[in-house]
Design an enzyme around this catalytic site. Structure first.
Site, PDB file in Angstrom:
ATOM      1  N   ARG A  88      54.515  47.814  39.353  1.00 24.29           N
ATOM      2  CA  ARG A  88      53.285  48.372  39.932  1.00 24.29           C
ATOM      3  C   ARG A  88      53.625  49.101  41.229  1.00 24.29           C
ATOM      4  NH1 ARG A  88      48.889  45.279  37.677  1.00 24.29           N
ATOM      5  NH2 ARG A  88      49.486  45.062  35.480  1.00 24.29           N
ATOM      6  N   GLU A  98      52.108  50.041  43.780  1.00 27.33           N
ATOM      7  CA  GLU A  98      50.956  49.900  44.677  1.00 27.33           C
ATOM      8  C   GLU A  98      51.462  49.586  46.073  1.00 27.33           C
ATOM      9  OE1 GLU A  98      48.629  46.813  42.959  1.00 27.33           O
ATOM     10  OE2 GLU A  98      48.145  47.948  41.142  1.00 27.33           O
ATOM     11  N   ARG A 146      49.917  38.526  48.510  1.00 25.17           N
ATOM     12  CA  ARG A 146      49.637  38.279  47.091  1.00 25.17           C
ATOM     13  C   ARG A 146      50.209  39.328  46.163  1.00 25.17           C
ATOM     14  NH1 ARG A 146      43.348  36.895  46.394  1.00 25.17           N
ATOM     15  NH2 ARG A 146      43.716  38.616  44.964  1.00 25.17           N
ATOM     16  N   HIS A 147      50.786  40.408  46.702  1.00 22.73           N
ATOM     17  CA  HIS A 147      51.194  41.523  45.852  1.00 22.73           C
ATOM     18  C   HIS A 147      52.708  41.730  45.848  1.00 22.73           C
ATOM     19  CE1 HIS A 147      46.907  42.556  46.295  1.00 22.73           C
ATOM     20  NE2 HIS A 147      47.063  43.170  45.130  1.00 22.73           N
ATOM     21  N   GLU A 202      42.534  34.334  41.372  1.00 20.75           N
ATOM     22  CA  GLU A 202      42.808  34.817  40.023  1.00 20.75           C
ATOM     23  C   GLU A 202      44.274  34.676  39.643  1.00 20.75           C
ATOM     24  OE1 GLU A 202      43.644  38.944  37.845  1.00 20.75           O
ATOM     25  OE2 GLU A 202      42.265  39.048  39.542  1.00 20.75           O
ATOM     26  N   SER A 259      44.063  37.712  33.664  1.00 21.18           N
ATOM     27  CA  SER A 259      43.001  38.658  33.328  1.00 21.18           C
ATOM     28  C   SER A 259      43.146  39.046  31.860  1.00 21.18           C
ATOM     29  CB  SER A 259      43.117  39.905  34.214  1.00 21.18           C
ATOM     30  OG  SER A 259      42.066  40.795  33.940  1.00 21.18           O
ATOM     31  N   ARG A 265      52.526  34.611  40.506  1.00 20.50           N
ATOM     32  CA  ARG A 265      51.229  34.230  41.067  1.00 20.50           C
ATOM     33  C   ARG A 265      50.810  32.841  40.616  1.00 20.50           C
ATOM     34  NH1 ARG A 265      46.102  38.195  41.863  1.00 20.50           N
ATOM     35  NH2 ARG A 265      47.677  39.115  43.214  1.00 20.50           N
TER      36      ARG A 265
END
Length: 600
Positions: A372, A374, A380-381, A523, A526, A574
């Site tokens: 990713r 991002e 958290r990332h 979370e 998903s 996670r």
């Protein structure tokens, strides 16, 4: 005598009584003239020279010889003393060299140390698979049952304490298991044992050693070691690889943050070790018991994930990570040159999971890397993580996927507590957490019901907006109070906040057949029922303004007939991060990748 008289004229001498009046001093030139006259005059008839007796002259010769002999003797004594001093200096130098030589032990072969002629300590030559010694190595875990036996251990030097005629070495195996090994000066062989004690005292922390010794019962319980009831009486010790200067001490990195903070107000504060220092030296950081155990828990999650899905009839697949288009339809992708064209690193295996269902694999899962791009610098990332993905055909309702996923998470959470107590104990000694509570049947909260719970609590979440982190945390607390579970599912999300491949709800197209799963209000998963109808999928792509061209093969796979299906995507790091109550997801990654880190 004339010269003497001239030089001493006016002084007591020549038979003159002491105190006689002093005559004028004869000048030095006049005295020299008298000397010449005296020496040139013939001897008087009564002189020693004229008489020829020579008695007094012989005495002078004897005295001169005696003086000369004495002088020679002193010279010889001085030379002998000098030689002795030089010899003493050389002896001291040789002794010092011998002492220094004792510090540098000639490397020995690991194949020859059982020979009695070989030293009992030293550094091994580099092990290059030269052969096999036949030695059997023991585990520290098994030492309680081996009292009285002589064993070989291989492990790390965790700590060395050398004082006087004794040395204590703490040996560590597999991060968690430790035992104390000790040696004392041998009265029967004092010199050699003293050399070995000195060598043992020079072992560096974290070096790898092979140690032979007798397992003995400890006189007092060794509380600092996991093998607290036994010790090793050292017979032989060899360094396999010697560690250099460490970037930080393992014991400093193993302290809970609260303990470090509390020490800052004392006279001896513990050092704070920053995250960047730890990650720059991650291989050392992972030797810390808690951090090492986190990686073992990560492995355990993968193992339990596979076990559960295999038991449900799933097949493991391995999808490509170089793709022509974007798997999620967003902008956060890493691109690379692919023989003159542009390729992307897969954001997920989503499209290939669904095409596998079209290929009649029916139920599939994958454990693989996800990328990713991002630019999110949060706790958290990550830019690269490990995805735990599953996809399955359904007969009527996506609740079928929720049931499989619930059983899978229940198997993981309960399996971790049952199978990894040692690892969890090590982790919870540094990072506090409690076992997760999970219901026997899925706890499913519908979107509108979840919003109502938050509104009754005084919050105002948007009806068609995704939940904020604060809203998710509070909802987790409310669910725990009402249903007594840390794990729950929230379904029927607004269609506007879900990916293009999500099936819309039949009763209200503003919502979707989608779901997220939470642990303690955060979370970890998903998923959704997928849109498997090609025409409906085309219309959704058009509504979202997504070019369908790169998705051609994906859409085409559904036009040849496919089962209704759904699935879920889970981030491995996670899950570990949240289940263990860690403060940063990077602690759950072996070598994390974020916007500011691509090494080591």
């Amino acid at each position: 005598r004339v010269a003497t008289a001239a030089a001493g004229h006016g002084q007591a001498g020549w038979g003159r009584p002491a105190g006689h009046a002093q005559a004028p001093i004869i000048g030095s030139s006049h005295a020299q003239s008298l000397v010449r006259l005296w020496s040139s005059a013939p001897p008087s008839p009564g002189s020693e020279a004229a008489s020829g007796t020579g008695g007094e002259g012989e005495k002078d010769d004897e005295e001169a010889a005696r003086v000369k002999a004495e002088r020679e003797r002193r010279k010889e004594e001085k030379a002998a003393a000098k030689a002795a001093k030089k010899a003493e200096k050389e002896a001291k130098k040789a002794a010092k060299e011998a002492e220094e030589a004792g510090k540098v032990v000639v490397p020995v072969s690991h194949l020859a140390i059982d020979d009695d002629a070989t030293a009992d300590f030293g550094d091994f030559e580099v092990i290059k698979s030269q052969g096999k010694s036949g030695r059997e190595f023991s585990k520290i875990l098994d030492l309680d049952a081996k009292v009285g036996e002589t064993v070989w251990l291989r492990g790390r030097v965790a700590n060395v304490r050398a004082k006087g005629n004794s040395c204590f070495v703490v040996v560590r195996q597999d991060t968690f298991e430790t035992v104390q090994a000790c040696m004392f000066k041998d009265k029967e062989n004092p010199d050699e044992s003293k050399r070995m004690l000195k060598w043992l005292g020079g072992l560096t922390d974290e070096s790898i050693i092979d140690l032979q010794g007798e397992v003995v019962t400890a006189e007092q319980e060794v509380l600092s070691c996991s093998a607290s009831k036994v010790e090793i009486s050292i017979k032989k010790c060899f360094v396999v690889t010697r560690a250099g200067v460490l970037p930080f001490l393992i014991e400093d990195a193993a302290r809970p943050e609260a303990e470090v903070e509390a020490s800052q107000e004392t006279d001896r504060p513990f050092p704070r070790l920053g995250q960047e220092l730890r990650l720059d030296n991650r291989w050392v950081d992972l030797r810390v018991p808690a951090n090492n155990a986190i990686m073992r828990i990560q492995s355990g999650v993968c193992q339990l994930f596979r076990e559960s899905l295999y038991s449900e009839g799933f097949v493991e697949i391995h999808s490509p990570k170089l793709i022509a288009g974007e798997s999620e339809g967003g902008a956060g992708v890493f691109t690379t040159d692919y023989f003159g064209t542009t390729a992307c690193l897969a954001q997920s295996p989503q499209l290939y999971k669904q095409m596998s269902i079209s290929a009649d694999l029916t139920r599939v899962f994958e454990v693989g890397p996800v990328f990713r791009a991002e630019n999110s610098n949060t706790r958290r990332h990550l830019c690269e993580f490990t995805g735990l993905d599953l996809e399955m055909g359904i007969t009527e309702h996506y609740d079928e996927v929720l049931g499989v996923t619930h059983r899978m998470f229940k198997h993981i959470f309960e399996g971790l507590e049952k199978r990894f107590p040692t690892e969890l104990k090590a982790i919870r000694a540094q990072y506090h957490s409690e076992p997760a509570q999970i219901t026997d049947e899925p706890c499913i909260i519908h979107w509108n019901d979840g919003l109502e719970m938050l509104r009754e609590d005084g919050l105002e979440p948007g009806q068609f907006d995704d939940l904020s982190g604060a809203h998710e945390l509070r909802l987790g607390e409310l669910v725990k109070e009402k249903y007594g579970t840390d794990f729950f599912m929230l379904d029927r999300y607004p269609a506007s906040v879900r990916p293009f491949y999500t099936m819309p709800c039949e009763d209200d197209k503003r919502y979707s057949n989608s779901y997220d799963m939470f642990i303690r209000g955060q979370e970890i998963c998903s998923g959704a029922q997928r849109c498997h109808d090609p025409k409906l999928l085309q219309s959704i792509l058009e509504e979202k303004g997504i070019d369908p061209t790169p998705l051609g093969p994906y859409i085409e796979s559904f036009s040849h007939g496919v089962m209704p299906h759904g699935g879920a995507g889970i981030g491995l790091e996670r899950v570990v991060f949240l289940y263990l109550g860690l403060d940063n997801v990077r602690k759950a990654s072996l070598f994390p990748r974020d916007p500011n880190r691509c090494s080591p």
